[in-house]
Scaffold this motif. Sequence first.
Motif, mmCIF file in Angstrom:
data_model
loop_
_atom_site.group_PDB
_atom_site.id
_atom_site.type_symbol
_atom_site.label_atom_id
_atom_site.label_comp_id
_atom_site.label_asym_id
_atom_site.label_seq_id
_atom_site.Cartn_x
_atom_site.Cartn_y
_atom_site.Cartn_z
ATOM 1 N N SER B 10 0.855 -1.168 0.000
ATOM 2 C CA SER B 10 0.000 0.000 0.000
ATOM 3 C C SER B 10 0.899 1.228 0.000
ATOM 4 O O SER B 10 1.698 1.418 0.906
ATOM 5 N N LEU B 11 0.813 2.041 -1.045
ATOM 6 C CA LEU B 11 1.609 3.274 -1.114
ATOM 7 C C LEU B 11 0.774 4.401 -0.501
ATOM 8 O O LEU B 11 0.400 4.322 0.649
ATOM 9 N N ALA B 12 0.463 5.452 -1.283
ATOM 10 C CA ALA B 12 -0.387 6.517 -0.737
ATOM 11 C C ALA B 12 -1.847 6.093 -0.835
ATOM 12 O O ALA B 12 -2.609 6.598 -1.643
ATOM 13 N N GLY B 13 -2.203 5.141 -0.027
ATOM 14 C CA GLY B 13 -3.572 4.635 -0.011
ATOM 15 C C GLY B 13 -4.064 4.552 1.416
ATOM 16 O O GLY B 13 -3.366 4.945 2.348
ATOM 17 N N CYS B 14 -5.247 4.015 1.612
ATOM 18 C CA CYS B 14 -5.819 3.979 2.962
ATOM 19 C C CYS B 14 -5.922 2.553 3.479
ATOM 20 O O CYS B 14 -6.531 2.312 4.509
ATOM 21 N N PHE B 15 -5.360 1.603 2.761
ATOM 22 C CA PHE B 15 -5.461 0.176 3.085
ATOM 23 C C PHE B 15 -6.861 -0.382 2.854
ATOM 24 O O PHE B 15 -7.130 -1.537 3.155
ATOM 25 N N GLY B 16 -7.737 0.441 2.298
ATOM 26 C CA GLY B 16 -9.083 -0.030 1.984
ATOM 27 C C GLY B 16 -9.066 -1.139 0.959
ATOM 28 O O GLY B 16 -9.863 -2.091 1.040
ATOM 29 N N CYS B 17 -8.160 -1.040 -0.016
ATOM 30 C CA CYS B 17 -8.093 -2.072 -1.054
ATOM 31 C C CYS B 17 -7.611 -3.394 -0.471
ATOM 32 O O CYS B 17 -8.058 -4.464 -0.879
ATOM 33 N N HIS B 18 -6.675 -3.309 0.502
ATOM 34 C CA HIS B 18 -6.248 -4.538 1.170
ATOM 35 C C HIS B 18 -7.388 -5.133 2.000
ATOM 36 O O HIS B 18 -7.560 -6.348 2.048
ATOM 37 N N MET B 19 -8.154 -4.242 2.641
ATOM 38 C CA MET B 19 -9.324 -4.717 3.398
ATOM 39 C C MET B 19 -10.281 -5.439 2.463
ATOM 40 O O MET B 19 -10.861 -6.470 2.800
ATOM 41 N N SER B 20 -10.438 -4.850 1.270
ATOM 42 C CA SER B 20 -11.328 -5.450 0.288
ATOM 43 C C SER B 20 -10.812 -6.821 -0.155
ATOM 44 O O SER B 20 -11.586 -7.745 -0.365
ATOM 45 N N LEU B 21 -9.493 -6.923 -0.270
ATOM 46 C CA LEU B 21 -8.887 -8.216 -0.620
ATOM 47 C C LEU B 21 -9.229 -9.255 0.449
ATOM 48 O O LEU B 21 -9.552 -10.405 0.148
ATOM 49 N N LEU B 22 -9.191 -8.831 1.712
ATOM 50 C CA LEU B 22 -9.530 -9.764 2.804
ATOM 51 C C LEU B 22 -11.016 -10.114 2.802
ATOM 52 O O LEU B 22 -11.423 -11.111 3.375
ATOM 53 N N ASP B 25 -13.252 -13.398 2.146
ATOM 54 C CA ASP B 25 -13.694 -14.324 3.210
ATOM 55 C C ASP B 25 -13.027 -15.702 3.118
ATOM 56 O O ASP B 25 -11.827 -15.773 2.973
ATOM 57 N N GLU B 26 -13.863 -16.752 3.129
ATOM 58 C CA GLU B 26 -13.280 -18.096 3.222
ATOM 59 C C GLU B 26 -12.509 -18.486 1.962
ATOM 60 O O GLU B 26 -11.741 -19.437 1.977
ATOM 61 N N ARG B 27 -12.717 -17.715 0.901
ATOM 62 C CA ARG B 27 -11.972 -18.021 -0.324
ATOM 63 C C ARG B 27 -10.480 -17.782 -0.144
ATOM 64 O O ARG B 27 -9.675 -18.189 -0.980
ATOM 65 N N ILE B 28 -10.122 -17.102 0.958
ATOM 66 C CA ILE B 28 -8.694 -16.874 1.203
ATOM 67 C C ILE B 28 -7.976 -18.216 1.383
ATOM 68 O O ILE B 28 -6.800 -18.353 1.064
ATOM 69 N N LEU B 29 -8.734 -19.234 1.841
ATOM 70 C CA LEU B 29 -8.146 -20.579 1.962
ATOM 71 C C LEU B 29 -7.838 -21.148 0.581
ATOM 72 O O LEU B 29 -6.795 -21.771 0.368
ATOM 73 N N ASP B 30 -8.777 -20.894 -0.364
ATOM 74 C CA ASP B 30 -8.520 -21.331 -1.747
ATOM 75 C C ASP B 30 -7.336 -20.570 -2.326
ATOM 76 O O ASP B 30 -6.518 -21.121 -3.053
ATOM 77 N N LEU B 31 -7.303 -19.274 -1.979
ATOM 78 C CA LEU B 31 -6.254 -18.415 -2.530
ATOM 79 C C LEU B 31 -4.877 -18.905 -2.082
ATOM 80 O O LEU B 31 -3.938 -18.946 -2.874
ATOM 81 N N VAL B 32 -4.797 -19.313 -0.813
ATOM 82 C CA VAL B 32 -3.516 -19.796 -0.305
ATOM 83 C C VAL B 32 -3.127 -21.106 -1.005
ATOM 84 O O VAL B 32 -1.952 -21.388 -1.204
ATOM 85 N N PRO B 155 -12.074 -1.670 -4.902
ATOM 86 C CA PRO B 155 -12.644 -2.691 -5.781
ATOM 87 C C PRO B 155 -13.309 -3.791 -4.958
ATOM 88 O O PRO B 155 -12.813 -4.141 -3.893
ATOM 89 N N ARG B 156 -14.413 -4.298 -5.470
ATOM 90 C CA ARG B 156 -15.129 -5.346 -4.756
ATOM 91 C C ARG B 156 -14.265 -6.606 -4.644
ATOM 92 O O ARG B 156 -13.504 -6.937 -5.549
ATOM 93 N N ALA B 157 -14.385 -7.290 -3.506
ATOM 94 C CA ALA B 157 -13.579 -8.485 -3.275
ATOM 95 C C ALA B 157 -13.755 -9.497 -4.404
ATOM 96 O O ALA B 157 -12.791 -10.110 -4.861
#
Lengths: 239, 192
Positions: B10-22, B25-32, B155-157
């Motif tokens: 995250s550069l000059a951002g608010c971490f909102g996009c990272h929050m959106s990445l999180l 939800d449970e798909r983070i298990l698939d992502l890993v 952006p939407r997750a």
Amino acid sequence: MSDVVTITIDGVEIKAEKGQKILDAATKAGIYIPTLCNFEGVKPKGSCRICSVLVNGRPMTACTTPVSEGMVIENDTEYLNDLRKAIVEIMFVEGNHMCPVCERSGNCELQALAYRYLMMVPRFPYLFPTRDIDASHPKLIKDHDRCILCKRCIRAIQDENGKNFFAFKRRGYKVTINIDPSISEKMTDELAQKAMDVCPVGALIRKEKGYDVPIGKRKYDKVRIGNDIENKAKKEGVV
Amino acid sequence: MSKPVVATTSLAGCFGCHMSLLDIDERILDLVQLVEFNKSPIDDIKTFTKQCDIGIIEGGCCNSENVHVLKDFRKNCKILISLGECAIMGGLPAMRNNRVSVEECLKEAYLNCPSVTANEEQIIPNDPELPMMLNKVYPCHEIVKIDYHIPGCAPRADLIWEALVALVTGKPMNLPYEIIKFDYRGTKWQKK
């Protein structure tokens, strides 16, 4: 002489009245040609060029060119759509269009066109020009950052004597819209609302009012610009 | 075949996009299962430990450190993605671009702002260790080459998920109208 002429748009033959503009004939036939500076009820100007079509191979603005017998028009082609996308991109980089903080976002025609043409990022470098916000008018805020100089407000907003409220000031890249100070006192609430509605972007914003429609229910949140024209024709079985 | 390696910042951002990445939800298990993370605030790896395949950038460049990190990402990642409005056009930080000079901006933040109460010596931070502010906030693609752009604020997750899956699997991506938005996350769409 007959008053009906036949023209071809993207291989589809349609009938049009003599003297009608290409844009109006196409809209009636359910063919969407994008517009930005054009507004129903005011004289077309042809200043934004987004409605450019190829008439017998030559680029013309559909909002100002009258139809004539046997015209062959190209509209929904890859070349023209890329040209239109480029025009939208130019408008985005040459102003300061901060969609996340703009009150007009979601109801903005420029943004809706960017969505329609899937603009992910403009291909041109951002200019970030220095422009002013003028909130001196009792009813309207003018945000020149967002103005695309379409002249809609100049053409559409007049007092009972036909005198314009708005005019261009200065020239070239310094040109801005201006409200006539001598008659601006007379601007009614209805006229101020009309001015805001006429503006395709968020350059004219009414004071003490705003954010009426929640996110997700705004005009272009779920409906692509131009879909109404295409769907209406499908329903009536024109195409 | 080894898993594709993903890095994010995250550069000059608010971490909102990272929050959106999180928000996937449970798909983070698939992502890993699908990818391996390297330098990223998500796993707290601070420096690149190997060459990465995909770099996800949130936020534009407002200071010299942002530029340094972005160039580091370009060097270490095969594909760079600008995620969100700030990375694409500067976003809210870029609101200083057209009206406020760096001098005015710093004076407002450290001297003139009504909430400044403790700065009696009237110091604007000037330690050489601190990154220098740029004259304006730059979109990422004006500093280095960016391969893909994902608009949205944030952006939407689902969009991030679809984009990552499309990129990793090489399948074409489905882009419904409701999802490409510049000012919010878009609305849920009916999946086919």
